[in-house]
Scaffold this active site. Structure first.
Site, PDB file in Angstrom:
ATOM      1  N   GLY A 154     -76.163  74.115 -72.675  1.00 24.20           N
ATOM      2  CA  GLY A 154     -76.164  75.430 -73.325  1.00 24.20           C
ATOM      3  C   GLY A 154     -77.250  76.298 -72.712  1.00 24.20           C
ATOM      4  O   GLY A 154     -77.778  75.986 -71.635  1.00 24.20           O
ATOM      5  N   ILE A 156     -80.372  76.829 -73.635  1.00 22.83           N
ATOM      6  CA  ILE A 156     -81.714  76.232 -73.527  1.00 22.83           C
ATOM      7  C   ILE A 156     -81.760  75.253 -72.362  1.00 22.83           C
ATOM      8  O   ILE A 156     -82.693  75.269 -71.551  1.00 22.83           O
ATOM      9  CB  ILE A 156     -82.115  75.536 -74.850  1.00 22.83           C
ATOM     10  CG1 ILE A 156     -82.214  76.580 -75.969  1.00 22.83           C
ATOM     11  CG2 ILE A 156     -83.438  74.779 -74.688  1.00 22.83           C
ATOM     12  CD1 ILE A 156     -82.373  76.000 -77.359  1.00 22.83           C
ATOM     13  N   THR A 235     -84.624  67.239 -77.873  1.00 22.47           N
ATOM     14  CA  THR A 235     -85.002  68.452 -78.609  1.00 22.47           C
ATOM     15  C   THR A 235     -83.774  69.042 -79.316  1.00 22.47           C
ATOM     16  O   THR A 235     -83.805  70.197 -79.734  1.00 22.47           O
ATOM     17  CB  THR A 235     -85.580  69.520 -77.647  1.00 22.47           C
ATOM     18  OG1 THR A 235     -84.642  69.720 -76.577  1.00 22.47           O
ATOM     19  CG2 THR A 235     -86.915  69.123 -77.085  1.00 22.47           C
ATOM     20  N   SER A 236     -82.704  68.243 -79.411  1.00 19.38           N
ATOM     21  CA  SER A 236     -81.473  68.812 -80.007  1.00 19.38           C
ATOM     22  C   SER A 236     -81.418  68.501 -81.502  1.00 19.38           C
ATOM     23  O   SER A 236     -81.916  69.288 -82.315  1.00 19.38           O
ATOM     24  CB  SER A 236     -80.247  68.285 -79.269  1.00 19.38           C
ATOM     25  OG  SER A 236     -80.131  66.882 -79.441  1.00 19.38           O
ATOM     26  N   ARG A 237     -80.883  67.349 -81.848  1.00 18.62           N
ATOM     27  CA  ARG A 237     -80.839  66.905 -83.241  1.00 18.62           C
ATOM     28  C   ARG A 237     -81.047  65.398 -83.254  1.00 18.62           C
ATOM     29  O   ARG A 237     -80.507  64.689 -82.384  1.00 18.62           O
ATOM     30  CB  ARG A 237     -79.493  67.235 -83.894  1.00 18.62           C
ATOM     31  CG  ARG A 237     -79.256  68.726 -84.116  1.00 18.62           C
ATOM     32  CD  ARG A 237     -80.188  69.308 -85.182  1.00 18.62           C
ATOM     33  NE  ARG A 237     -79.919  70.690 -85.470  1.00 18.62           N
ATOM     34  CZ  ARG A 237     -80.667  71.722 -85.052  1.00 18.62           C
ATOM     35  NH1 ARG A 237     -81.731  71.511 -84.297  1.00 18.62           N
ATOM     36  NH2 ARG A 237     -80.365  72.946 -85.408  1.00 18.62           N
ATOM     37  N   GLU A 266     -85.567  63.762 -90.849  1.00 21.40           N
ATOM     38  CA  GLU A 266     -86.764  64.586 -90.640  1.00 21.40           C
ATOM     39  C   GLU A 266     -87.363  64.918 -91.996  1.00 21.40           C
ATOM     40  O   GLU A 266     -86.622  65.366 -92.860  1.00 21.40           O
ATOM     41  CB  GLU A 266     -86.397  65.899 -89.939  1.00 21.40           C
ATOM     42  CG  GLU A 266     -86.146  65.714 -88.479  1.00 21.40           C
ATOM     43  CD  GLU A 266     -85.808  66.996 -87.730  1.00 21.40           C
ATOM     44  OE1 GLU A 266     -86.128  68.091 -88.234  1.00 21.40           O
ATOM     45  OE2 GLU A 266     -85.211  66.898 -86.659  1.00 21.40           O
ATOM     46  N   HIS A 285     -90.394  69.163 -84.959  1.00 21.60           N
ATOM     47  CA  HIS A 285     -89.314  70.149 -84.779  1.00 21.60           C
ATOM     48  C   HIS A 285     -89.921  71.507 -84.410  1.00 21.60           C
ATOM     49  O   HIS A 285     -89.791  72.499 -85.139  1.00 21.60           O
ATOM     50  CB  HIS A 285     -88.475  70.255 -86.063  1.00 21.60           C
ATOM     51  CG  HIS A 285     -87.072  70.731 -85.811  1.00 21.60           C
ATOM     52  ND1 HIS A 285     -85.962  70.143 -86.344  1.00 21.60           N
ATOM     53  CD2 HIS A 285     -86.610  71.760 -85.082  1.00 21.60           C
ATOM     54  CE1 HIS A 285     -84.871  70.786 -85.968  1.00 21.60           C
ATOM     55  NE2 HIS A 285     -85.238  71.777 -85.193  1.00 21.60           N
TER      56      HIS A 285
END
Ligand code: DGY
Length: 321
Positions: A154, A156, A235-237, A266, A285
């Site tokens: 994407g 990022i 760094t996504s999910r 989280e 996050h």
């Protein structure tokens, strides 16, 4: 004046802007509002300005009878019961785009941290282990010219690849649901159509795909077993990787170290092996968390509320199929 409820007191500039259009109720307590508190505060509100960890449940949506828009200060909107919102004809706004370069910077930071054992060696210093000049326990790996694999190309990930290629001459390959020929031509990225092939020959692996049923645990036991000394960045999910299998992979040397800006759940359990593993760097996050971008996201979330109020298109509306 119509009312809106802002669920944190962090956004001075955005609230000032909103006050030109609305009566703004700002949550002022240290704790985050509970479901019942959100219901109480949003009773007769036109809009909600929410953060990523406000759970906007069916109960909230159904009780807020005047609600027309939920403006989430985030790209993701998993925290919102979107089906209930749709049934109640409530629009949802989000804040993509403005955070791209900031998140790419952060991902680069995590990769460099793993490469050179920055957090790992700092943990040792904090324990008093720096007794003599001895680099040998902390020798890392170069980034320059190494192989980087990316899952999910994407905005990022593209910005991150630019940094990796232009700044560090890395050899970057990717897998993504949709192939991006333009970026392959522009940046010299290589597309690999099989995740297992992609990850079996990389030095660094960075995960950027969004979380969907297809990407849930996209990195699981089978994938970890194919890796060789990989430095893994997520760094996504959190749920895109199987964290239990990550621990096994760290023990077996399939993964050398991991930097996780997202975890499942989280926040993570502080007593867990994952949090206390010396080769795992966990950040809270924080990918989009530069001062500039924090504010830009808040202003965009505010503008989404204003645009709905003014019967204009939102800057970014989440389209619910
Ligand atoms: C996002 O924008 O979706 C981030 O992950 C939370 O700020």
């Amino acid at each position: 004046m119509k009312k809106i409820f802002v669920t944190r007191n962090w956004h001075v500039e955005a609230v000032k802007l909103l006050e030109n259009y609305f009566e703004v109720i700002v949550w002022n307590k240290k704790s985050i509002p509970t479901e019942d508190e959100i219901i109480e505060y949003s009773k007769d509100c036109f809009g909600l300005f929410t953060e990523f960890d406000d759970k906007i449940t069916q109960k909230i949506v159904n009780s807020s009878t005047q609600l027309k828009i939920i403006s989430n200060r985030a790209v993701g909107y998993e925290n919102i019961d979107i089906n209930s919102a749709k049934l109640n004809k409530i629009k949802i706004g989000n804040t993509p785009g403005v955070l791209v370069e900031t998140c790419a910077d952060f991902t680069m930071g995590l990769m460099l941290d793993l490469a050179r054992n920055i957090t790992y060696s700092n943990r040792a210093v904090l324990k008093g282990d720096w007794k003599t000049f001895n680099q040998t326990p902390y020798l890392g790996t170069d980034v320059y010219n190494k192989k980087l694999a990316i899952i999910g190309l994407g905005q990022i990930a593209t910005a991150f690849s630019r940094r990796a290629i232009h700044g560090f001459q890395m050899d970057v390959s990717y897998w993504s649901r949709n192939r991006k020929i333009d970026f392959e031509n522009e940046l010299g990225l290589k597309y690999i159509d099989n995740i297992n092939d992609l990850i079996s020959s990389c030095d660094y692996l960075s995960i950027h795909c969004s979380l969907t049923p297809e990407t849930y645990r996209i990195i699981d036991k089978e994938q970890f077993m194919l890796m060789k000394n990989v430095k893994l960045i997520n760094t996504s999910r959190g749920p895109t990787i199987n964290q239990d299998e990550l621990l096994v992979a760290l023990k077996n040397g399939n993964v050398e170290s991991a930097a996780l800006d997202v975890t499942d759940p989280e926040p993570p359990d502080y007593n867990s092996e994952l949090v206390n593993h010396p080769k795992v760097v966990i950040t809270p996050h924080l990918g989009s968390g530069s001062r500039e971008t924090f504010n830009k996201m808040a202003l965009m979330a505010a503008q989404n509320l204003i645009n709905v109020h003014e019967n204009h298109e939102m800057v970014s509306e989440v389209i619910i199929d």
